[in-house]
Design a protein around this motif. Structure first.
Motif, short mmCIF file in Angstrom:
data_model
loop_
_atom_site.label_atom_id
_atom_site.label_comp_id
_atom_site.label_asym_id
_atom_site.label_seq_id
_atom_site.Cartn_x
_atom_site.Cartn_y
_atom_site.Cartn_z
N ALA A 88 -7.46 5.82 -11.55
CA ALA A 88 -8.62 4.99 -11.19
C ALA A 88 -8.18 3.56 -10.87
N SER A 89 -7.25 3.04 -11.67
CA SER A 89 -6.77 1.68 -11.44
C SER A 89 -6.01 1.57 -10.12
N LEU A 90 -5.13 2.54 -9.85
CA LEU A 90 -4.38 2.53 -8.60
C LEU A 90 -5.29 2.69 -7.39
N SER A 91 -6.32 3.53 -7.52
CA SER A 91 -7.25 3.73 -6.42
C SER A 91 -8.02 2.45 -6.12
N ALA A 92 -8.44 1.75 -7.18
CA ALA A 92 -9.17 0.49 -6.99
C ALA A 92 -8.27 -0.55 -6.34
N LEU A 93 -7.01 -0.61 -6.78
CA LEU A 93 -6.07 -1.58 -6.22
C LEU A 93 -5.76 -1.25 -4.75
N LEU A 94 -5.66 0.04 -4.45
CA LEU A 94 -5.41 0.45 -3.07
C LEU A 94 -6.58 0.05 -2.17
N THR A 95 -7.80 0.26 -2.68
CA THR A 95 -8.98 -0.15 -1.91
C THR A 95 -9.00 -1.66 -1.71
N GLU A 96 -8.68 -2.41 -2.76
CA GLU A 96 -8.65 -3.88 -2.67
C GLU A 96 -7.61 -4.32 -1.65
N ASN A 97 -6.45 -3.69 -1.66
CA ASN A 97 -5.39 -4.09 -0.74
C ASN A 97 -5.73 -3.78 0.72
N THR A 98 -6.48 -2.72 0.95
CA THR A 98 -6.77 -2.34 2.33
C THR A 98 -8.05 -2.97 2.86
N THR A 99 -9.01 -3.25 2.00
CA THR A 99 -10.30 -3.76 2.48
C THR A 99 -10.75 -5.02 1.77
N GLY A 100 -9.92 -5.60 0.87
CA GLY A 100 -10.37 -6.71 0.03
C GLY A 100 -10.81 -7.94 0.80
N VAL A 101 -10.00 -8.36 1.78
CA VAL A 101 -10.34 -9.57 2.54
C VAL A 101 -11.57 -9.33 3.40
N ARG A 102 -11.67 -8.15 3.99
CA ARG A 102 -12.84 -7.82 4.80
C ARG A 102 -14.10 -7.82 3.94
N ASP A 103 -14.02 -7.23 2.74
CA ASP A 103 -15.18 -7.21 1.84
C ASP A 103 -15.56 -8.62 1.42
N GLU A 104 -14.56 -9.47 1.21
CA GLU A 104 -14.83 -10.86 0.83
C GLU A 104 -15.58 -11.58 1.95
N LEU A 105 -15.18 -11.34 3.20
CA LEU A 105 -15.89 -11.92 4.33
C LEU A 105 -17.32 -11.40 4.39
N THR A 159 0.81 -1.22 0.00
CA THR A 159 0.00 0.00 0.00
C THR A 159 0.84 1.27 0.00
N ALA A 160 1.97 1.25 0.69
CA ALA A 160 2.82 2.45 0.71
C ALA A 160 3.31 2.79 -0.70
N VAL A 161 3.71 1.76 -1.44
CA VAL A 161 4.14 1.98 -2.83
C VAL A 161 2.98 2.50 -3.67
N LEU A 162 1.80 1.91 -3.46
CA LEU A 162 0.63 2.34 -4.23
C LEU A 162 0.28 3.79 -3.93
N ARG A 163 0.34 4.17 -2.65
CA ARG A 163 0.01 5.55 -2.29
C ARG A 163 1.00 6.53 -2.90
N THR A 164 2.27 6.16 -2.93
CA THR A 164 3.28 7.03 -3.55
C THR A 164 3.02 7.18 -5.04
N ASP A 165 2.75 6.04 -5.71
CA ASP A 165 2.44 6.10 -7.15
C ASP A 165 1.20 6.94 -7.41
N LEU A 166 0.20 6.78 -6.57
CA LEU A 166 -1.04 7.52 -6.76
C LEU A 166 -0.80 9.02 -6.60
N ALA A 167 -0.01 9.42 -5.62
CA ALA A 167 0.29 10.84 -5.43
C ALA A 167 1.06 11.41 -6.62
N LEU A 168 2.00 10.65 -7.15
CA LEU A 168 2.76 11.12 -8.32
C LEU A 168 1.86 11.29 -9.53
N ARG A 169 0.96 10.34 -9.76
CA ARG A 169 0.06 10.44 -10.92
C ARG A 169 -0.87 11.64 -10.78
N ARG A 170 -1.36 11.88 -9.57
CA ARG A 170 -2.24 13.04 -9.37
C ARG A 170 -1.49 14.34 -9.57
#
Length: 827
Positions: free
Chosen positions: A629-646, A475-486
């Motif tokens: 949009a892709s990075l945001s979706a992946l960040l959401t999946e990484n932080t809440t994906g298992v919880r959402d699956e449950l 997630t840290a890498v994803l957040r950095t990439d997302l900030a750079l793209r924005r």
């Protein structure tokens, strides 16, 4: 732990521990868990045995898990021989022996079920050994390993053993986070070195050429050069010079060459059961004889003793005569398609040095204690066309070299037209890929979490998985990439409108302008005038679109098209040039020289017309928006994906009536007991009465519908055994469609549809028929039926735990299935 325990343990074994073993022992003595990463054959089980000794001395219980029943049976025999039969118990899907023993050998799934049930056997738990720990990557079964780690009490030390965990530090970090202090023990050096060889055949010679894959730790250039002559086989019409080209070596020739160089015994991995069988037939039919008379006498004695309990029908079904003929020649197959008793004899004969070559599938690489001097990996690509991974290759290669016997183990890969040498070298010397978590929330997992957890602690449990741990690492890498793209998107400024310019309707299309220019015209791209002028040499059309051949001031030829222009092509002058002759020497240079003398007027930068292409910045903006949009979706999946699956799984269980107000209903209790890919569907079918009022053979046949899965090389369907079962099959199909519809509505993948594949031979076998009669007319191999019988019996053991009218019949069905050749090796 008192020093005397370690001393007694070492004295009993009479060995000098390696440094990594001492490190692991010290960690266990200090109450820490251990993760041991060491090559195959280096002595990882020494650490496990010490953990068992500590637990027994402390009066607690040690549980030793393996991924395979065969490994569990083997470990049970080994520990019983050392500690005494009364000290060691066994629980697998097939067998229960002395379950109250202080040392218990189980499959990992059995321990998972015990942990969820809070079994009394765990009240004095003192150690858990997880052998073949890399199995947590297994797509179908890997989640069980993570569940065991998550739910084992924190005070119980874990002993995790593997030879092929790639990024072991990441797994270690997860263990520390989830289970507590854990010592990472890594032994990089194998006790027996490996020598990788490349076997190349030649049509002129019977003896294949064996070349080292590496020289001075570099890829062997000579082998790569020979491989450069690769070709497709062209049959008997080869020209003389073609006969020096490489070909796959003949099996018999390679075996003879390896034996002549004292490189036997050999395990030859073929990766398919049919391939193993055909290799044995090829060797026998070629007249290969690897044993002497004394060895053949011993083989006959082993076979006679092992086959004595089998009936004449079972002997015919397993083709005992031809199988024994191959054994006496010194060759044998080893795979899941054999009857258990056959595998048992092959392992015993190989261990005694009677079988010189065992053609095996990769199952043999998973811990079965049959090391060989040489391993041959027939092809490094599966029948499906998928190349082995570096980890899978290492697992197979790890069987080469016998500790205490061989100084070097040899790994041979024969030449193949399908895989170039450099790919073989990459596998032999390559790095293992990053570990992949196979954790996913299943219906049984969710139901068990509802039973033993609050909603918050259930979320905490699934978020303790390795899958979530690895996701959060990213997630840290994803957040950095997302900030750079924005930031890049903001720097581009507002989007340039392209369709609202008032002159757009009257502006000519770029294609029309290109088609209108002629040779000698000097053209500037109004969207990028800084590129400089070009002089037109010729105009043409390709697929209906205009294009212009031109020369720039640097003398290089360019092609102008509507897609290469940023704006409109603007004609700014004309040069008097001779007709374009691209083959005429000096023509391009004369055009460039003339252009260099041309005075180009200023051309203002223009936006493209309404029917033109938008500015480059707009394309960049669009790509950035998509990336964000892709990075945001992946960040959401990484932080809440298992919880959402449950959450989705709980919604499904509520929708199907198995959970109400975070409480299991009666049907939910059935779901939690069925740890099976089709567990939810099976529970629904039981509730619908599919299993009620059937006799034992019919119940066994119906259960088989839920165990067979479509796969490459799977046996053909044998149909429905009886008219009554045909009506039950119709009900199963209706229930399946209903369950799948709700799974899709909850955003979950649908359960795979049942198959009636082996229902007929299963029905016959459970009715008491001889094995050959059960197989008659089905076209199914004996090994497929043996494996299916054992899987169905294991599934029925789970069904037995579900209350209902089917229970008594299910118990009868298990007894009817487990007889004869099916259980001949269970000792």
């Amino acid at each position: 732990m008192p020093r005397s325990v370690r001393s007694a343990f070492l004295d009993a074994l009479d060995v000098q521990p390696d440094p990594f073993q001492l490190q692991a022992m010290a960690a266990l003595d200090e109450g820490r868990s251990v993760l041991v990463m060491a090559p195959t054959g280096s002595g990882k089980t020494f650490v496990a045995d010490y953990a068992v000794a500590r637990a027994v001395d402390a009066g607690t219980r040690a549980i030793y898990t393996t991924p395979l029943k065969a490994l569990s049976n083997q470990k049970h025999r080994d520990l019983s021989a050392r500690l005494g039969a009364s000290t060691v118990g066994l629980i697998t899907g097939d067998r229960v022996v002395n379950p109250g023993a202080p040392v218990l050998v189980v499959t990992t799934e059995v321990l998972r079920a015990m942990l969820y049930d809070g079994a009394a056997a765990l009240s004095t738990l003192g150690a858990v050994i997880l052998d073949e720990f890399h199995y947590l990557q297994d797509v179908e079964r890997g989640a069980a390993w993570e569940e065991v780690v998550i739910h084992t009490p924190a005070h119980v030390p874990l002993v995790c053993l593997s030879a092929t965990i790639p990024d072991v530090e990441a797994v270690h970090s997860w263990l520390v986070q989830v289970h507590g202090p854990t010592e990472l023990v890594v032994a990089a050096e194998r006790p027996v070195k490996l020598n990788h060889l490349y076997a190349i055949g030649n049509l002129h010679h019977a003896t294949p050429l064996l070349l080292p894959v590496f020289l001075d730790e570099q890829m062997n250039s000579a082998a790569e050069l020979l491989d450069g002559a690769r070709r497709d086989t062209r049959g008997d019409g080869l020209r003389a010079r073609d006969r020096d080209r490489p070909v796959p070596p003949e099996r018999g020739d390679l075996i003879a060459h390896l034996r002549a160089n004292d490189l036997a015994p050999i395990i030859w991995f073929v990766l398919s059961r049919a391939g193993c069988d055909s290799a044995v037939v090829e060797c026998v039919e070629s007249g290969l004889q690897l044993t002497d008379e004394a060895e053949r006498v011993r083989i006959r004695a082993l076979v006679s003793q092992a086959l004595a309990p089998l009936s004449a029908g079972e002997l015919r079904a397993i083709d005992a005569g031809r199988w024994q003929q191959a054994l006496e020649a010194g060759v044998a197959a080893h795979h899941g398609g054999l009857a258990p008793v056959q595998r048992e004899v092959v392992e015993a004969a190989f261990a005694e040095g009677l079988v010189k070559v065992a053609f095996a599938t990769e199952t043999l690489a998973l811990g079965v204690n049959l090391p060989a001097r040489t391993v041959v990996i027939d092809r490094v690509v599966r029948a499906s066309g998928e190349l082995l991974t570096a980890g899978e290759f290492a697992q197979l290669a790890g069987r080469a070299g016998r500790r205490g016997i061989d100084e070097v183990g040899h790994v041979v890969v024969p030449w193949s037209s399908h895989v170039p040498f450099h790919r073989v070298a990459a596998l032999a010397g390559g790095h293992l890929a990053a570990i992949r978590s196979a954790f996913r929330v299943t219906p049984a997992m969710a139901a068990n979490l509802v039973r033993i957890c609050t909603p918050a602690s259930a979320v905490a449990a699934v978020e303790s998985s390795l899958r979530q741990h690895r996701a959060l690492d990213h997630t840290a890498v994803l957040r950095t990439d997302l900030a750079l793209r924005r930031a890049e998107l903001e720097a581009l400024g507002p989007e340039v409108a392209v369709a609202s310019a008032p002159v757009a309707p009257a502006a000519p299309k770029r294609d029309d302008v290109l088609a209108a220019v002629s040779a000698g015209d000097v053209v500037v791209d109004s969207g990028a005038p800084a590129r400089g002028p070009v002089v037109v040499l010729a105009v043409g059309r390709k697929r209906g679109a205009a294009y212009v051949e031109a020369i720039g001031s640097n003398g290089r030829r360019v092609q102008l098209t509507t897609s290469s222009l940023r704006g409109r092509p603007t004609v700014v002058g004309r040069l008097d040039l001779p007709e374009w002759e691209p083959t005429r020497r000096g023509h391009a240079q004369r055009a460039a020289d003339a252009l260099a003398q041309f005075e180009v007027p200023d051309v203002p930068v223009e936006a493209p017309p309404a029917n033109g292409r938008p500015p480059k910045a707009n394309g960049q903006r669009r790509r950035l928006v998509e990336s964000i949009a892709s990075l945001s979706a992946l960040l959401t999946e990484n932080t809440t994906g298992v919880r959402d699956e449950l959450d989705r799984m709980i919604r499904l269980l509520e929708r199907r009536g198995h959970v109400v107000n975070w409480t299991l209903t009666e049907s939910g209790q059935a779901v939690r007991r069925l740890f099976h890919p089709s567990g939810l569907l099976l529970a629904e079918c039981i509730a619908a009465g599919v299993m009620d009022d059937l006799d034992a053979p019919s119940l066994a046949s119906a259960a088989s519908w839920f165990t067979v899965r479509s796969r490459l090389g799977a046996p053909p369907s044998t149909g429905i055994a009886t008219p009554e079962l045909a009506s039950r099959w119709t009900l199963v199909r209706d229930v399946t469609r209903s369950v799948q519809a709700d799974e899709l509505a909850c955003g979950l993948p649908p359960t795979q549809h049942p198959e009636p594949a082996l229902g007929v031979p299963l029905h016959r076998w459970a009715s008491g028929a001889a094995l050959d009669v059960a197989l008659a007319g089905s076209g199914v191999l004996v090994g497929d039926v043996v494996r299916e019988v054992r899987q169905v019996a294991e599934l029925l053991e789970q069904v037995l735990t579900v209350p209902g009218k089917h229970q008594a019949t299910a118990e009868q069905a298990v007894l009817a299935l487990r007889r004869g050749a099916i259980v001949a090796d269970d000792r």
